[in-house]
Design a protein around this motif. Structure first.
Motif, PDB file in Angstrom:
ATOM      1  N   VAL A  92     -32.669  79.858  35.015  1.00 29.11           N
ATOM      2  CA  VAL A  92     -31.454  79.052  34.868  1.00 29.11           C
ATOM      3  C   VAL A  92     -30.938  79.261  33.449  1.00 29.11           C
ATOM      4  N   CYS A  93     -29.699  79.736  33.333  1.00 34.38           N
ATOM      5  CA  CYS A  93     -29.094  80.027  32.036  1.00 34.38           C
ATOM      6  C   CYS A  93     -28.017  79.001  31.717  1.00 34.38           C
ATOM      7  N   THR A  94     -27.823  78.772  30.434  1.00 29.57           N
ATOM      8  CA  THR A  94     -26.758  77.878  29.983  1.00 29.57           C
ATOM      9  C   THR A  94     -25.683  78.697  29.290  1.00 29.57           C
ATOM     10  N   LEU A  95     -24.439  78.400  29.583  1.00 27.01           N
ATOM     11  CA  LEU A  95     -23.313  78.995  28.878  1.00 27.01           C
ATOM     12  C   LEU A  95     -22.531  77.843  28.265  1.00 27.01           C
ATOM     13  N   GLY A  96     -22.906  77.494  27.037  1.00 24.53           N
ATOM     14  CA  GLY A  96     -22.298  76.355  26.367  1.00 24.53           C
ATOM     15  C   GLY A  96     -22.971  76.137  25.032  1.00 24.53           C
ATOM     16  N   GLY A  97     -22.786  74.944  24.470  1.00 19.50           N
ATOM     17  CA  GLY A  97     -23.379  74.621  23.185  1.00 19.50           C
ATOM     18  C   GLY A  97     -24.736  73.957  23.328  1.00 19.50           C
ATOM     19  N   ASP A  98     -25.218  73.373  22.221  1.00 23.98           N
ATOM     20  CA  ASP A  98     -26.534  72.748  22.229  1.00 23.98           C
ATOM     21  C   ASP A  98     -26.597  71.556  23.175  1.00 23.98           C
ATOM     22  N   GLY A  99     -25.479  70.868  23.364  1.00 21.31           N
ATOM     23  CA  GLY A  99     -25.464  69.753  24.309  1.00 21.31           C
ATOM     24  C   GLY A  99     -25.705  70.217  25.730  1.00 21.31           C
ATOM     25  N   GLY A 104     -32.690  80.336  30.133  1.00 26.41           N
ATOM     26  CA  GLY A 104     -32.016  81.396  29.393  1.00 26.41           C
ATOM     27  C   GLY A 104     -30.828  80.815  28.652  1.00 26.41           C
ATOM     28  N   ILE A 105     -30.636  81.219  27.405  1.00 27.47           N
ATOM     29  CA  ILE A 105     -29.578  80.639  26.574  1.00 27.47           C
ATOM     30  C   ILE A 105     -28.511  81.682  26.299  1.00 27.47           C
ATOM     31  N   LEU A 106     -27.288  81.395  26.746  1.00 28.19           N
ATOM     32  CA  LEU A 106     -26.120  82.227  26.460  1.00 28.19           C
ATOM     33  C   LEU A 106     -25.227  81.410  25.519  1.00 28.19           C
ATOM     34  N   LEU A 120     -30.322  75.874  18.598  1.00 25.86           N
ATOM     35  CA  LEU A 120     -31.575  76.304  19.225  1.00 25.86           C
ATOM     36  C   LEU A 120     -31.629  77.824  19.305  1.00 25.86           C
ATOM     37  N   ALA A 121     -30.520  78.455  19.672  1.00 31.75           N
ATOM     38  CA  ALA A 121     -30.477  79.919  19.727  1.00 31.75           C
ATOM     39  C   ALA A 121     -30.753  80.519  18.355  1.00 31.75           C
ATOM     40  N   ARG A 122     -30.217  79.918  17.307  1.00 32.00           N
ATOM     41  CA  ARG A 122     -30.441  80.443  15.956  1.00 32.00           C
ATOM     42  C   ARG A 122     -31.893  80.259  15.532  1.00 32.00           C
ATOM     43  N   ASN A 123     -32.485  79.126  15.869  1.00 32.80           N
ATOM     44  CA  ASN A 123     -33.880  78.897  15.515  1.00 32.80           C
ATOM     45  C   ASN A 123     -34.833  79.791  16.289  1.00 32.80           C
ATOM     46  N   LEU A 124     -34.404  80.275  17.451  1.00 32.52           N
ATOM     47  CA  LEU A 124     -35.213  81.197  18.248  1.00 32.52           C
ATOM     48  C   LEU A 124     -34.826  82.653  18.013  1.00 32.52           C
ATOM     49  N   ASP A 125     -33.889  82.887  17.078  1.00 35.50           N
ATOM     50  CA  ASP A 125     -33.429  84.244  16.745  1.00 35.50           C
ATOM     51  C   ASP A 125     -32.884  84.977  17.960  1.00 35.50           C
ATOM     52  N   ALA A 168     -27.074  88.551  24.972  1.00 33.49           N
ATOM     53  CA  ALA A 168     -27.786  87.330  25.348  1.00 33.49           C
ATOM     54  C   ALA A 168     -28.197  87.364  26.815  1.00 33.49           C
ATOM     55  N   VAL A 169     -27.336  87.904  27.673  1.00 45.92           N
ATOM     56  CA  VAL A 169     -27.692  88.041  29.097  1.00 45.92           C
ATOM     57  C   VAL A 169     -28.884  88.974  29.250  1.00 45.92           C
ATOM     58  N   ALA A 170     -28.892  90.081  28.525  1.00 47.37           N
ATOM     59  CA  ALA A 170     -30.003  91.036  28.618  1.00 47.37           C
ATOM     60  C   ALA A 170     -31.320  90.383  28.216  1.00 47.37           C
ATOM     61  N   VAL A 171     -31.300  89.581  27.159  1.00 49.02           N
ATOM     62  CA  VAL A 171     -32.529  88.890  26.734  1.00 49.02           C
ATOM     63  C   VAL A 171     -32.969  87.888  27.794  1.00 49.02           C
ATOM     64  N   ALA A 172     -32.017  87.147  28.351  1.00 50.57           N
ATOM     65  CA  ALA A 172     -32.354  86.146  29.370  1.00 50.57           C
ATOM     66  C   ALA A 172     -32.987  86.783  30.599  1.00 50.57           C
ATOM     67  N   LEU A 173     -32.563  87.985  30.950  1.00 51.25           N
ATOM     68  CA  LEU A 173     -33.060  88.631  32.167  1.00 51.25           C
ATOM     69  C   LEU A 173     -34.307  89.475  31.928  1.00 51.25           C
ATOM     70  N   THR A 174     -34.428  90.061  30.762  1.00 51.22           N
ATOM     71  CA  THR A 174     -35.511  91.027  30.530  1.00 51.22           C
ATOM     72  C   THR A 174     -36.448  90.640  29.392  1.00 51.22           C
ATOM     73  N   GLY A 175     -36.197  89.505  28.735  1.00 51.10           N
ATOM     74  CA  GLY A 175     -37.039  89.099  27.611  1.00 51.10           C
ATOM     75  C   GLY A 175     -38.383  88.545  28.067  1.00 51.10           C
ATOM     76  N   ARG A 176     -39.103  87.972  27.117  1.00 46.40           N
ATOM     77  CA  ARG A 176     -40.413  87.389  27.424  1.00 46.40           C
ATOM     78  C   ARG A 176     -40.307  85.865  27.425  1.00 46.40           C
TER      79      ARG A 176
END
Length: 366
Positions: free
Chosen positions: A117-124, A141-143, A151-156, A164-172
């Motif tokens: 489940v991915c989010t497309l929005g801000g921290d809220g 997954g964070i978009l 949160l995205a910045r703290n997780l680099d 961001a989509v590529a990381v959400a689908l193929t990351g760890r």
């Protein structure tokens, strides 16, 4: 006389038959064997009943905050193209509403069989979607599409959409902590309790009472849309001389202490906007919370506080106290504004925060 030679004649015929039969076998058997060897081998799946169906493609559920984009269909097309390019099926899309800013949509995505489940929005939006995934095995997954994207910045994590989509689908997968904030209970002394019934919320970045919540509430949305995170600085300058309030703080099993403060920030991670770090040692997976209590006097009092934040010092000035804990309770002498991951949710006279270690799975870079 023939009668005397009859046994020999029969024996001779038998021998002759055996010789002829042996000669025939020596020619026929090799030919049969050769014929058998020359017979083509049937294909591997010759004896299978029908072809096996290919494995179904994975599918992502994307919870979209439609207020973040002027052309939502175009963004959906970009996400769909990125999913197909990474070998996934077309994603499922869900849009947030004022009544449901993400939690219900995330739960529906899980019911619909989404693999992530991915989010497309801000921290809220991230916080609300994550609330439905806490304690489950479904990855988040964070978009990033907000102003802060803390949160995205703290997780680099990358901010660019396709990356961001590529990381959400193929990351760890990475297990991170979540803060649980209970709002509303008995205030200090005999002050009237105007916080109402207790409410429980999750936070992934920071929650706080006092000045930081006032900054969030006072930020002009039109200015934020035009200039981004500097809009928070404009609001911050307006609230540098916000009123103090008295607090009573209890950290884990320590004795409760009291002091005056302008804000109390409870963090799951420490990085702020613009490269500033409020809590240098805070980590999203260290199993604890970090708390900063700011109590400067006047505008001049913020100078050492700003210096300590800029130099990333954890200790060193009495106007900015730092606590590390698993649980903290803050009571105030009057109702003050409360924010959770940048969203102001009202006022309260007491907040209690507890860390929930490793209860959320987030997809991060390899």
């Amino acid at each position: 006389m023939l009668k005397d030679y009859l046994p020999w004649i029969i024996a001779g015929l038998v021998v002759l038959a055996l010789v002829i039969g042996g000669l025939v076998l020596t020619r026929v058997v090799p030919e049969v064997a050769a014929t058998r060897r020359r017979r083509p081998r049937p294909p591997r799946d010759h004896f299978r009943n029908g072809d096996e169906a290919p494995a179904p493609l994975k599918r992502a559920g994307v919870v979209v905050n439609p207020t973040k984009y002027a052309d939502v269909p175009a963004v959906r097309d970009r996400i769909t193209a990125a999913c197909l390019a990474n070998g996934w099926d077309e994603p499922l899309f869900y849009e947030t509403t004022v009544e449901d800013p993400g939690q219900g949509q995330a739960a529906q995505a899980v019911r619909d069989g989404a693999d992530i489940v991915c989010t497309l929005g801000g921290d809220g939006t991230v916080r609300n979607v994550a609330s439905a995934l806490v304690g489950t095995e479904t990855a988040l997954g964070i978009l990033p599409a907000g102003t802060g994207n803390l949160l995205a910045r703290n997780l680099d994590l990358p901010v660019a959409l396709e990356a961001a989509v590529a990381v959400a689908l193929t990351g760890r997968n990475r297990r991170i902590d979540v803060g649980e904030l209970v709002i509303g209970a008995a205030p200090m002394d005999d002050a009237p309790d105007e916080s109402g019934d207790p409410e429980t919320h999750y936070f992934l970045v920071m929650s706080g009472v006092g000045m930081d919540a006032q900054i969030m509430a006072g930020t002009n949305e039109n200015l934020k849309a035009k200039v981004g995170w500097p809009a928070y600085m404009v609001s911050g300058l307006k609230h540098l001389v916000s009123p103090e309030f008295r607090i009573a703080v209890k950290v884990d099993d320590e004795l409760e202490f009291r002091r005056r403060a302008r804000m109390v920030v409870i963090g799951n991670c420490g990085r702020l906007l613009g490269g500033l770090v409020l809590m240098p040692n805070a980590r999203v997976d260290d199993g604890q919370l970090d708390t900063v209590i700011a109590s400067p006097r006047g505008v001049v009092g913020w100078v050492p506080v700003a210096t300590r934040v800029a130099t990333r010092q954890r200790k060193g000035h009495p106007t900015l106290d730092h606590k590390t804990c698993k649980e903290i309770r803050v009571r105030t002498d009057r109702p003050v504004p409360v924010q959770i991951d940048g969203d102001v949710i009202g006022e309260a006279s007491e907040v209690s925060a507890t860390v929930r270690p490793g209860c959320l799975t987030v997809r991060v870079s390899q």
